[in-house]
Design an enzyme around this catalytic site. Structure first.
Site, PDB file in Angstrom:
ATOM      1  N   HIS A  55     -19.357 -18.322  -5.898  1.00 15.22           N
ATOM      2  CA  HIS A  55     -17.377 -18.414  -6.801  1.00 15.22           C
ATOM      3  C   HIS A  55     -17.508 -17.653  -8.110  1.00 15.22           C
ATOM      4  O   HIS A  55     -15.693 -17.505  -8.200  1.00 15.22           O
ATOM      5  CB  HIS A  55     -17.385 -19.690  -7.116  1.00 15.22           C
ATOM      6  CG  HIS A  55     -17.811 -21.093  -6.170  1.00 15.22           C
ATOM      7  ND1 HIS A  55     -18.995 -21.126  -5.202  1.00 15.22           N
ATOM      8  CD2 HIS A  55     -16.905 -21.609  -5.346  1.00 15.22           C
ATOM      9  CE1 HIS A  55     -18.630 -22.292  -3.980  1.00 15.22           C
ATOM     10  NE2 HIS A  55     -17.769 -22.720  -4.227  1.00 15.22           N
TER      11      HIS A  55
ATOM     12  N   GLU B  68     -10.884 -23.709   6.412  1.00 19.37           N
ATOM     13  CA  GLU B  68      -9.818 -22.510   6.211  1.00 19.37           C
ATOM     14  C   GLU B  68      -9.820 -21.811   7.871  1.00 19.37           C
ATOM     15  O   GLU B  68      -8.535 -21.169   7.673  1.00 19.37           O
ATOM     16  CB  GLU B  68     -11.259 -21.961   5.239  1.00 19.37           C
ATOM     17  CG  GLU B  68     -10.478 -21.888   4.096  1.00 19.37           C
ATOM     18  CD  GLU B  68     -11.272 -22.852   3.409  1.00 19.37           C
ATOM     19  OE1 GLU B  68     -12.470 -23.841   4.156  1.00 19.37           O
ATOM     20  OE2 GLU B  68     -11.030 -23.462   2.470  1.00 19.37           O
TER      21      GLU B  68
END
Lengths: 333, 327, 450
Positions: free
Chosen positions: B129, B60
């Protein structure tokens, strides 16, 4: 004590060169040295604030490597970037005025020493987060590949960035996508006050290229002509094949990490040993060897002195920065 | 008017903007050959090729940074995070590179980039998450933060985000992708900083964005049975924030409940509460109420997950408090 | 031993003050009588002098902040003392005031917030915090003397002409909320209001008969007026005069008299004074009132609830108009001072009043007040008594008019004095006697020199 490779205690055979080639490079290096010294003085007088990272001792790296680029090529540098900005073609005046935080500064007093940017010369900064700019530089190269514009991006970073994720990810993606970039590790032996042997299991940063099947090189950075010749190979590779390279140039900073660093982690002997190999002295001696006249050398040095004095005067007399840029979101156009 | 899913609306927005402008490209994990982890980029690779639909490895920070660098020299990247939870390993690029570049370069370099992906709690995917990070990003000058709650808003706001010359944090509701709504055939854009009244009412103002808009609309239905008429205001972008639409509503109703799925401490709802008291003091009949998640990382067990997240009943209770109905 | 210093009472009617300027700062030594700060009260800027010895260790209040009477403003002690506990005590809303104010202002109740709970509830049982609700008391101010009402309820009460003190609050702690005001206005059932604030009240209430007192009428748009925030002084004037007019039973006595001899006397006095000053007609009236109060001492008095307090000295207040209000500086022992001295003092007080440079002791302690609107061509008016005084003299202008003299109508001058009296202290005959003495001395003004 961190010393140059013992195999190279005796300086290598000097690269063949001419006055025409070397004189402009020597002039740039000298101007950068004088500019950095003037900045140090202004800092000690309280006229420059914040962080000030000087490049004194490392001038051959940025000057020799940027000498291989075209004006449209991109340069992305760290927060020790005054020399790179100058070598890319930015004048001493706006650089010095930026250090002073003046309206006439390169970025209007909004960036300071660590954040020099110039669209006109394709100088893409001046980045303050160690290693964070490596993916960003890969992004500029990505855009060149996307557009097929033939430009090359050169990205500088220090040995201290070799351990951070930004470098690892930027390197991995540049290799994976075959981006036209030359990653130059400007290894000045210390990440702030930590010597290489205490921060890297393997001190040779260029070896990281092997894991990605990337071209690599490693050499000493005390001869500006050598830097130019060796980087030219990597730039040519990027321009013709689009392949990236990782090049490590071993160098040394004569001053501390920043103005607030007395550099107590190094011995006097060590600093003296490196000063003996000062790239400026080396270039000057070489210029005399290849036949520059005493008059020409004196004129060159006087010219540099005048240029930097003028830059300081310009910075001193310029008006203070007067506005920051408001947050603007234009939304739909 | 066609009724399509929120997911399809986002896909249309990207497709149209990529047709319109060669400099727009999509980059992220599984966006191409896999057609998107959440199928938002479905079919884009077939249409636009690998050059413009770029599958990335799991890096990322690397690809967010590449997006910023490419934007710096004029491309218009859409960087997809598989979820906004993973943006945290790239937050340096979003906050320290993208948001600051314009100011830091004296206005020379703007960063026309969109960071997008699903955000907010999903279902039973655990602490790492399931979180709402919009308050983090809304704190940063130089970013715009958009959180559409409907298919119509999703398309109009994403097209605006892609055309915006500055970095946009575009947070899609992970649990909204399958929701459907009317989306016109003709092109339209929704400007940033322009909220929307999702339900008109006279007794109390509910402010919410993303999935909480739907929770508030459900709560409004429950309350309507008791004769309580709720107005639901969706700011749609937190930065820039449409303060007038909220203020006008609260001046009309005299009461306000702010519902967000994030944690209470320093959540964006606190900023809205500040704006409300700043501009509506003499119109307020009760303290401004907030409904948030409980102050804990998201547990896995379904019953606990429901306990932690703000539910319709929590919004109803807050409304009743603000109306002094249980005093 | 360190101690908290509270805001002292710097004027008889002061309930709070604005700390305008700190003269002393942390680390300064002070001894009794030292000036430590300037405080703006309802009347003027006052000197706040300390009565203790020690070193200033902490200041609770910043310049410009409003402080309730008795609230902590500083800590005094020895350098190096541990004052953490005192700072916490002083900063706490329920801090005991160092000086007992006459009407202690209680802090608003602080609802326990869930965050303040010592132990977080286990996640499984994480209940959403329930609202904190106290039993609602009946109508009237909540305990502690503060009326609790939501901002909207207050706004609406003004619009509908409802006196909030007559409304029962149904919110937490007896807070008056919108529905309570609407219920009071309509005497209808208490339902969730569905009317917007700007909508006309559904039922014309009896209270709304005083519609002329409502600030905004239905249908007006915002922008048709502007609200000028009231200064501290303005608020005090409003409160005090409302109280005076409401609680003091006023009656009024008027006398017209011939000011010609007074004017002639003044001319002779000013000729004598030369460039050493000027005596005004008002100075002569002040002097006359002071002498009259000495001769009719029953009027130099105040109602104190269970007694009439007679003052042994005569201090006359002079009403002075200043920007955004008025102040009443005092000529002390006006009955004992010569005319020149009275004139000089009044001139100086009036000048410094306009500069807002009066000291606290110069605007307090009057036993009688003179108010003069003659300079505005006012023929006569009735003034509101300045409590706790028992009377006030309103002075009108001098007019040329036909007068009857020796059975013939001739040109002359006339002036009207109006005495407002507190009937609890002064009956008609007594007030008439005082006014008669004042006028008698003005018609034969040489008496003023006695």
């Amino acid at each position: 004590m961190t010393l140059p490779d013992s195999a190279r205690v005796e300086p290598e055979q000097a690269e063949p060169t001419t006055v025409d080639e070397l004189a402009p490079l020597y002039r740039q290096m000298l101007a950068i040295r004088r500019m950095e010294e003037a900045a140090a003085k202004a800092y000690s007088q309280g006229k420059i604030g914040g962080f000030l990272h000087l490049i004194i001792g490392q001038e051959a790296v940025c000057v020799g490597s940027i000498a291989t680029l075209k004006p449209e090529d991109y340069v992305v540098a760290t927060y020790r970037e005054h020399g790179h900005a100058y070598a890319k073609g930015i004048a001493a005046r706006p650089i010095m005025a930026e250090l002073y935080g003046k309206k006439t500064g390169l970025v209007k007093g909004l960036g300071g020493s660590m954040h020099l940017f110039d669209k006109a010369t394709n100088f893409l900064g001046g980045h303050g987060i160690v290693g964070g700019h490596v993916p960003l530089a890969a992004g500029a190269a990505f855009a060149s590949k996307y557009r097929g514009d033939g430009r090359v991006t050169v990205c500088y970073f220090g040995d201290g960035a070799a351990t951070i994720g930004g470098f690892a990810e930027g390197l991995a993606l540049a290799a994976l996508w075959k981006l036209p970039i030359v990653l130059i590790c400007e290894n000045n032996q210390y990440s702030m006050g930590t010597p290489l042997y205490r921060s890297l299991a393997v001190e040779d940063v260029s070896l990281r290229a092997l894991a990605h099947g990337m071209a690599r090189d490693r050499f000493d950075g005390d001869d500006v002509i050598r830097v130019k010749r060796r980087i030219a190979e990597a730039v040519e590779r990027a321009r013709t094949t689009g392949e990236p390279s990782l090049v490590e140039i071993v160098t040394y900073r004569f001053r501390g990490h920043s103005m607030s660093d007395p550099g107590l982690y190094r011995t006097k002997d060590e600093v003296e040993e490196w000063r003996r190999r000062d790239p400026l002295n080396r270039a000057r001696e070489r210029l005399i060897e290849v036949g520059i006249t005493a008059a020409a050398l004196d004129a060159l040095e006087a010219d540099v002195k005048a240029e930097i004095e003028d830059a300081v005067r310009f910075a001193e007399e310029s008006p203070a920065a007067d506005a920051y840029l408001p947050y603007v979101t234009k939304g739909a156009q | 008017m066609a009724v399509i899913s929120y997911r399809e609306a986002l896909n249309q927005a990207m497709r149209e903007e990529m047709e319109r402008d060669q400099d727009v490209f999509v980059m992220g994990e599984e966006v191409g050959h896999y057609n998107g982890a959440y199928k938002v980029t479905q079919g884009l690779l077939q249409r636009f090729s690998e050059r413009r639909v770029v599958d990335t490895p799991i890096a990322e920070m690397g690809f967010a940074g590449i997006g910023v660098g490419a934007a710096m020299v004029g491309l218009r990247p859409i960087v997809e995070f598989m979820t906004w939870n993973f943006s945290l390993v790239a937050i340096d690029q979003i906050v320290n590179s993208a948001a600051k570049m314009f100011q830091m370069s004296g206005g020379q370099f703007n960063i026309p980039i969109v960071f997008r992906g699903p955000s907010g709690p999903a279902v039973q995917v655990g602490s790492q998450h399931s979180q709402a990070l919009e308050s983090w990003y809304a704190h940063v000058p130089g970013l715009a933060v958009a959180l559409p709650s409907t298919a119509y808003d999703a398309k109009g706001l994403l097209k605006t985000a892609i055309r915006d010359d500055n970095p946009v944090v575009f947070m899609e509701g992970e649990t909204l992708y399958g929701t459907t709504g009317e989306v016109p055939e003709a092109e339209y854009l929704i400007p940033f900083g322009q909220g929307d009244i999702k339900r008109a009412g006279a007794d109390i103002t509910l402010v919410a964005w993303s999935r909480m808009v739907h929770v508030c609309l459900d709560a409004a239905k429950v309350l309507a049975d008791d004769g309580i008429d709720c107005e639901v205001v969706d700011p749609r972008t937190l930065r820039p924030l449409d303060v007038p639409i909220i203020v006008d509503s609260v001046r009309k109703t005299g009461r306000c409940v702010i519902a967000e799925v994030g944690w209470p401490s320093a959540g964006f709802g606190a900023e809205i509460a500040y704006q409300v008291q700043r501009h509506c003091l003499d119109a307020l009949d009760a303290p401004v109420e907030r409904v948030c998640s409980d102050d804990v990382p998201m547990p896995y067990a379904k019953n606990l997950e429901d306990e932690v997240q703000p539910q319709v009943a929590d919004v109803v209770a807050a409304v009743r408090r603000a109306l002094y109905l249980d005093a | 031993m360190a101690q908290i210093i509270g805001l002292p009472k710097l004027s008889p009617t002061m309930e709070e003050g604005v700390l305008v300027k700190w003269v002393k700062k942390v680390g300064d030594k002070v001894s009794p009588g030292d000036l430590v700060a300037e405080v703006e009260t309802d009347k003027a800027n006052m000197d706040f002098t300390i009565e203790d010895e020690g070193t200033v260790l902490h200041l609770f209040v910043k310049e410009g902040e409003t402080v309730k009477l008795g609230a902590p403003v500083a800590i005094l002690g020895k350098p190096g003392e541990d004052i953490a506990a005192l700072i916490a005590q002083g900063a706490a809303p329920a801090a005991a005031p160092a000086a007992a104010p006459p009407t202690p202002a209680k802090p608003a109740p602080v609802a326990a917030s869930p965050a303040a709970a010592a132990k977080p509830a286990p996640v499984a049982a994480a209940a959403k915090p329930a609202p904190v609700v106290a039993a609602a008391p009946g109508p009237g101010p909540a305990p502690g003397g503060r009326l609790l009402a939501s901002p909207l309820a207050k706004t609406l009460a003004v619009e509908l002409g409802i006196d909030l003190r007559t409304v029962t609050g149904s919110g937490p702690g007896g807070r008056i909320v919108e529905r309570d005001v609407r219920a009071a206005a309509s005497d209808g059932p208490r339902a969730v209001a569905t009317t917007a604030i700007v909508a006309a009240p559904a039922v014309a209430s009896t209270a709304a008969a005083s519609a002329d007192t409502a600030l905004a009428t239905v249908g007006e748009q915002a922008g048709d007026w502007i609200d000028v925030p009231a200064s501290n002084m303005r608020k005090r004037i409003a409160a005090r005069l409302t109280e005076a007019k409401r609680d003091v039973p006023h009656f009024y006595l008027m006398r017209r008299f011939d000011p010609a001899p007074l004017l002639a006397f003044r001319t002779r006095l000013n000729a004598l004074l030369g460039d050493r000053g000027k005596v005004s007609v008002n100075d002569l009236i002040v002097k006359s009132a002071a002498l009259a109060l000495r001769r009719v001492p029953a009027c130099n008095a105040a109602w104190v609830g269970d007694a009439i307090r007679r003052y042994q000295r005569v201090h006359v207040g002079i009403a002075v108009a200043i920007e955004d209000g008025l102040v009443t500086p005092v000529v002390r022992d006006a009955d004992l001072k010569g005319l020149g001295v009275v004139a000089a003092e009044v001139a100086d007080l009036a000048k410094r009043a306009r500069e807002r440079a009066l000291k606290g002791h110069e605007i307090t302690g009057s036993t009688f007040t003179v108010s003069n609107l003659g300079m505005f061509n006012i023929e006569r008016f009735t003034a509101i008594i300045n409590p706790p005084e028992a009377a006030i003299l309103a002075v009108g202008g001098i007019s040329d008019e036909p007068v009857v003299k020796d059975g013939a109508v001739v040109p002359g001058k006339r002036m009207t004095l109006t005495l407002s009296c507190d009937h609890r202290v002064i009956d008609g005959a007594l007030g008439a006697k005082l006014l008669a003495v004042i006028v008698e001395q003005l018609e034969a003004p040489e008496a003023l020199a006695l």
